[in-house]
Motif scaffolding. Sequence first.
Motif, PDB file in Angstrom:
ATOM      1  N   PRO A 116       0.504  -4.417   0.897  1.00 28.44           N
ATOM      2  CA  PRO A 116       0.830  -5.817   1.202  1.00 28.44           C
ATOM      3  C   PRO A 116       2.091  -6.271   0.479  1.00 28.44           C
ATOM      4  O   PRO A 116       2.333  -5.905  -0.672  1.00 28.44           O
ATOM      5  CB  PRO A 116      -0.407  -6.580   0.702  1.00 28.44           C
ATOM      6  CG  PRO A 116      -1.505  -5.576   0.662  1.00 28.44           C
ATOM      7  CD  PRO A 116      -0.848  -4.267   0.336  1.00 28.44           C
TER       8      PRO A 116
ATOM      9  N   PRO B 171       3.994  -9.581  -0.859  1.00 25.61           N
ATOM     10  CA  PRO B 171       3.783 -11.017  -1.111  1.00 25.61           C
ATOM     11  C   PRO B 171       4.727 -11.913  -0.322  1.00 25.61           C
ATOM     12  O   PRO B 171       4.347 -13.018   0.064  1.00 25.61           O
ATOM     13  CB  PRO B 171       4.024 -11.141  -2.617  1.00 25.61           C
ATOM     14  CG  PRO B 171       3.720  -9.772  -3.167  1.00 25.61           C
ATOM     15  CD  PRO B 171       4.172  -8.809  -2.109  1.00 25.61           C
TER      16      PRO B 171
ATOM     17  N   ALA C 107       3.324 -13.064   2.968  1.00 25.82           N
ATOM     18  CA  ALA C 107       2.026 -13.741   2.972  1.00 25.82           C
ATOM     19  C   ALA C 107       2.006 -14.986   3.866  1.00 25.82           C
ATOM     20  O   ALA C 107       1.047 -15.178   4.624  1.00 25.82           O
ATOM     21  CB  ALA C 107       1.618 -14.091   1.544  1.00 25.82           C
TER      22      ALA C 107
ATOM     23  N   PHE D  47       1.380 -14.036   7.558  1.00 23.63           N
ATOM     24  CA  PHE D  47       0.037 -13.595   7.912  1.00 23.63           C
ATOM     25  C   PHE D  47      -0.980 -14.717   7.738  1.00 23.63           C
ATOM     26  O   PHE D  47      -1.977 -14.768   8.478  1.00 23.63           O
ATOM     27  CB  PHE D  47      -0.338 -12.373   7.068  1.00 23.63           C
ATOM     28  CG  PHE D  47       0.454 -11.144   7.417  1.00 23.63           C
ATOM     29  CD1 PHE D  47       0.233 -10.483   8.613  1.00 23.63           C
ATOM     30  CD2 PHE D  47       1.446 -10.672   6.575  1.00 23.63           C
ATOM     31  CE1 PHE D  47       0.962  -9.360   8.958  1.00 23.63           C
ATOM     32  CE2 PHE D  47       2.192  -9.551   6.909  1.00 23.63           C
ATOM     33  CZ  PHE D  47       1.950  -8.890   8.102  1.00 23.63           C
ATOM     34  N   GLN D  48      -0.746 -15.619   6.804  1.00 17.62           N
ATOM     35  CA  GLN D  48      -1.649 -16.767   6.681  1.00 17.62           C
ATOM     36  C   GLN D  48      -1.580 -17.642   7.929  1.00 17.62           C
ATOM     37  O   GLN D  48      -2.614 -18.135   8.419  1.00 17.62           O
ATOM     38  CB  GLN D  48      -1.283 -17.580   5.438  1.00 17.62           C
ATOM     39  CG  GLN D  48      -1.640 -16.884   4.133  1.00 17.62           C
ATOM     40  CD  GLN D  48      -0.997 -17.531   2.923  1.00 17.62           C
ATOM     41  OE1 GLN D  48      -0.152 -18.428   3.051  1.00 17.62           O
ATOM     42  NE2 GLN D  48      -1.379 -17.090   1.727  1.00 17.62           N
TER      43      GLN D  48
ATOM     44  N   LEU E 140      -5.990  -9.877   7.092  1.00 17.51           N
ATOM     45  CA  LEU E 140      -6.427 -10.026   5.703  1.00 17.51           C
ATOM     46  C   LEU E 140      -6.026  -8.825   4.856  1.00 17.51           C
ATOM     47  O   LEU E 140      -5.793  -8.962   3.653  1.00 17.51           O
ATOM     48  CB  LEU E 140      -7.944 -10.231   5.653  1.00 17.51           C
ATOM     49  CG  LEU E 140      -8.456 -11.559   6.220  1.00 17.51           C
ATOM     50  CD1 LEU E 140      -9.967 -11.582   6.252  1.00 17.51           C
ATOM     51  CD2 LEU E 140      -7.920 -12.735   5.413  1.00 17.51           C
TER      52      LEU E 140
ATOM     53  N   GLN F  14      -3.287  -7.463   4.912  1.00 11.14           N
ATOM     54  CA  GLN F  14      -1.908  -7.686   4.502  1.00 11.14           C
ATOM     55  C   GLN F  14      -1.782  -8.810   3.470  1.00 11.14           C
ATOM     56  O   GLN F  14      -0.689  -9.095   2.993  1.00 11.14           O
ATOM     57  CB  GLN F  14      -1.046  -8.022   5.733  1.00 11.14           C
ATOM     58  CG  GLN F  14      -0.985  -6.912   6.753  1.00 11.14           C
ATOM     59  CD  GLN F  14      -0.489  -5.613   6.150  1.00 11.14           C
ATOM     60  OE1 GLN F  14       0.547  -5.581   5.485  1.00 11.14           O
ATOM     61  NE2 GLN F  14      -1.230  -4.529   6.384  1.00 11.14           N
ATOM     62  N   LEU F  15      -2.920  -9.438   3.147  1.00 10.93           N
ATOM     63  CA  LEU F  15      -2.900 -10.550   2.198  1.00 10.93           C
ATOM     64  C   LEU F  15      -3.644 -10.243   0.910  1.00 10.93           C
ATOM     65  O   LEU F  15      -3.345 -10.838  -0.137  1.00 10.93           O
ATOM     66  CB  LEU F  15      -3.521 -11.794   2.854  1.00 10.93           C
ATOM     67  CG  LEU F  15      -2.721 -12.429   3.995  1.00 10.93           C
ATOM     68  CD1 LEU F  15      -3.577 -13.430   4.745  1.00 10.93           C
ATOM     69  CD2 LEU F  15      -1.467 -13.101   3.459  1.00 10.93           C
ATOM     70  N   TYR F  16      -4.618  -9.350   0.981  1.00 13.83           N
ATOM     71  CA  TYR F  16      -5.484  -9.062  -0.160  1.00 13.83           C
ATOM     72  C   TYR F  16      -5.612  -7.548  -0.313  1.00 13.83           C
ATOM     73  O   TYR F  16      -5.152  -6.795   0.552  1.00 13.83           O
ATOM     74  CB  TYR F  16      -6.853  -9.733   0.051  1.00 13.83           C
ATOM     75  CG  TYR F  16      -6.719 -11.199   0.334  1.00 13.83           C
ATOM     76  CD1 TYR F  16      -6.464 -12.104  -0.687  1.00 13.83           C
ATOM     77  CD2 TYR F  16      -6.779 -11.684   1.642  1.00 13.83           C
ATOM     78  CE1 TYR F  16      -6.299 -13.454  -0.428  1.00 13.83           C
ATOM     79  CE2 TYR F  16      -6.607 -13.036   1.917  1.00 13.83           C
ATOM     80  CZ  TYR F  16      -6.362 -13.912   0.878  1.00 13.83           C
ATOM     81  OH  TYR F  16      -6.179 -15.239   1.143  1.00 13.83           O
TER      82      TYR F  16
END
Length: 895
Positions: A542, A544, A547, A550-551, A595, A597-599
Amino acid sequence: MTLLARWQQLLGIRPEEGRTVGLFFLHNFLLGIGTILVYVSANVILLENHPERNLPLAYGAAAVLMIAAGKLYAHFEHHLGLQRVAVRVLLAVVALTAVLGVLVAVGHSVLAAVVIMAGYRVIYLLTNLEFWGVSAVVFDVRQGRRLFSVISSGDMPAKALGAVLAILIHHHTELLWLLLTAFGAYMGALLVLQQTNRSHLVEARSAARALRTEAVAPRLQRWFGSSRLVLTMCLSMLALAAVTTGIEYSFFVNVKHRFHDQALVMRYVGGVLAVAYLLALVVKLLLTGQVLNRVGVRGVLLALPAVLLAGLGLFGLLPSAAPDTLVLYFCGLFITLEVLRRAVFDPVFLVLFQPLPAAERLEAHTLAKGLYEPLGMGLAGVLLFLLSNQRGLTFGWMGLLVLVALFFLHRTYGHYLAELQHAVSRRFGAAEDGLDIKEKAPLNGTQAVVTSADIQLHIAALADKATRAAATDTLLTLGEQALPELLATLQTSTDETTIRRVAQLCGHLRLPASRRGLVTLARQPHLFRREAALRVLRGFAPAPADAPIFQALVQEELRLAQQLLHGLAATHDKAVRASLDYEVARVQQRMFGLLQQLYPPHLIADAQRGVAHATRERQANALEVLDNLIPRPVYQGLQILLEVATVAEKARAFDALLGPPAAPQPLPITIIQRGEAAFTDWTISLALQHWQPTAATTTLLLPHLHTPNLLIRETALGVLARLAQQQPAAHTHLLAHHPDLASSLMSHSATTTAHIPATERVAVLQRTALFAATPANVLSSIVPIMKEVEFAAGHQIFAKGDLGTSLFIVHEGEVGIFTGSQQLATFRKGEFFGELALLDAEPRSASAVAQTPVVAFRLDQEDFYDVMEERGEVLRNILRVLCQRLRLQNEKVQA
């Protein structure tokens, strides 16, 4: 909706859980009555006999006996099993109550009072271990969060009733009637337990797990087990038990000093207990679950020590307060402690152990309640006995222990997350879904620079099966040289297969530029391309910086899920509901990809596998991982999609989460507008079939009339023909502005009798055992590779020894399977044969002959490989059917 159903809905009880929750509530209610009556009896005697000195003695004696009882319980739990030991515990409690009755009848000394109080504590421990041991194996972690506060609230009205009885007690002889009532309550609890055992498997069973990467040091495992969660939780319980005992002691002693008359003391104590337990009941039933959902496990876990610390600090403002003020202070502190402990902390404490394997779960609860909590009470008894006249020092050591508890509870939450991750992680190995970037460096090669046109030719060759492998190797060898053309193809190509293969190539190159190209592809409104990009992005760590992208996509997917749920709620057509269910499942899969790609990707991947797992316990642990990893609104959206509830309830929950739908228009219109960019062809086909076009909306049909997708095109042409019959004016207007449609309609009419329509082909696959469990949305992707073939009666379809490369599905007629002259089987309409050829290319083991004129569909291996590559459900269902056939053959051989 009945009153009972409304009440269950308010408490978060699902219909299938109602009887189980009722049994546990009644069981706990009866245990509560019995226990509180023994408690009242013990307090009546102790408060008559110098509680300042005798209460600490009772605490110390009770601690010793509780530890001994806990050790005995753990021994028998391990050797007899939970179901048998639970029954024996209640029998032992009944016997112990009878012994206490004898002591009350004949003993009036301080020693008898101490023994009675210690006996109460042992009874409380044994009933607690029995009740929560059974609960821990019947309910999973998610049910625990919802239901532990409900089932454990059964003892609250019982304890309030006991507190009222304490107010009415004036004579020592009346205690015998209380103990007799307690005896009856325990017998009732035993009968309820037996009923629970008959309706549930009360057994500690868990699937095998991988070894913990971080376990308790070997020298400490004898005392804490192998989980650090148990270590920190037990130390927290020790500190909290000591503080709880100190506050209880301070409350009783100050009340005794303020009201010297025994009757007044019992009225005051009984009134405070009644208020505390009734408040705890209300909080448990109505607030605990909601607070836990809103605040999370960590916030609720730390609430008790944080509030206690504030309450103890408040004592510093009352150094010379009047006795009445001190009584009110200790009364408020005691009530706050009881409400928080009973209604908030205890249910969460039990949830914390749920991710552990069942055997460790029971061992952990027994350790915490049967060893470390008594140790805390014994420690408090010693300190209170030594410092009974030093109120400042007493508050000092209580404040220090609260800080210790706060520290260990903070650590406990981290270990809880680690146990959740361990519960859903892979049993063998620690490999991730994607390859490590460092291990998969881009292949830049040393060849001469090739032209852009050459690279484009290689990319075009990816569409041809004969040249695909060579083109793939060449592009990988070119590496960074080919990347600009590959990225351009992702943006400009209209062929979805080419885009998917190019995306896979970009994933193998593992360069920052290839990642940027894949992120750009994921941002496209074309959801199949987003799926392809997310599948490849699993191999990248991922970033940052990406982010926010993707959010935003997660929110977009949640909005789409909301629209789909409203569409599901608005239709009763079985085929449409099944199709929309599949689209919702696709939303879930894309959300998990986003998710990742975020966590931490491995945690999300483990949770994704867990929620799809057949085991209820693993599903619950996976949901709990997500609950503690991703933002609450996103988790709540996923939870709505994943958990069992009616579609209408899910739609309302999404409206509460996101607000009203942004697009109030009917879902079929949305599906037709967005088309193949967002939905599967089967969903679009159903939407077209149920659509009632108007003169203003007929232009929405145009893209579907010109699509290369056979299923959608045929359905759209059918809508155009229906429009001519039902709305001739709108049909004429459409043809006038688009004259090419007339030839398309004529061509469609001429060919409908020449072949079996695509919708009928999907129906053929659905009636075939090999594909019966596969969603129609997936079967529609097989339609383009179904070759319609005809055989005359007596025609040999294939011979024994021929190389098998095709499966056949009979649409009309009969096919016989022969070995020489011996007929082995006959296949008729809807049946299939030659299925092993889809998985290998071995010689045929028998011959197939058309016994009547036959119309069949042929699925060739190479074409089918392409479908399986894109649609894993197809392969899974084939393997399932083949395993069933193999199992049947084994049973025949054994018979």
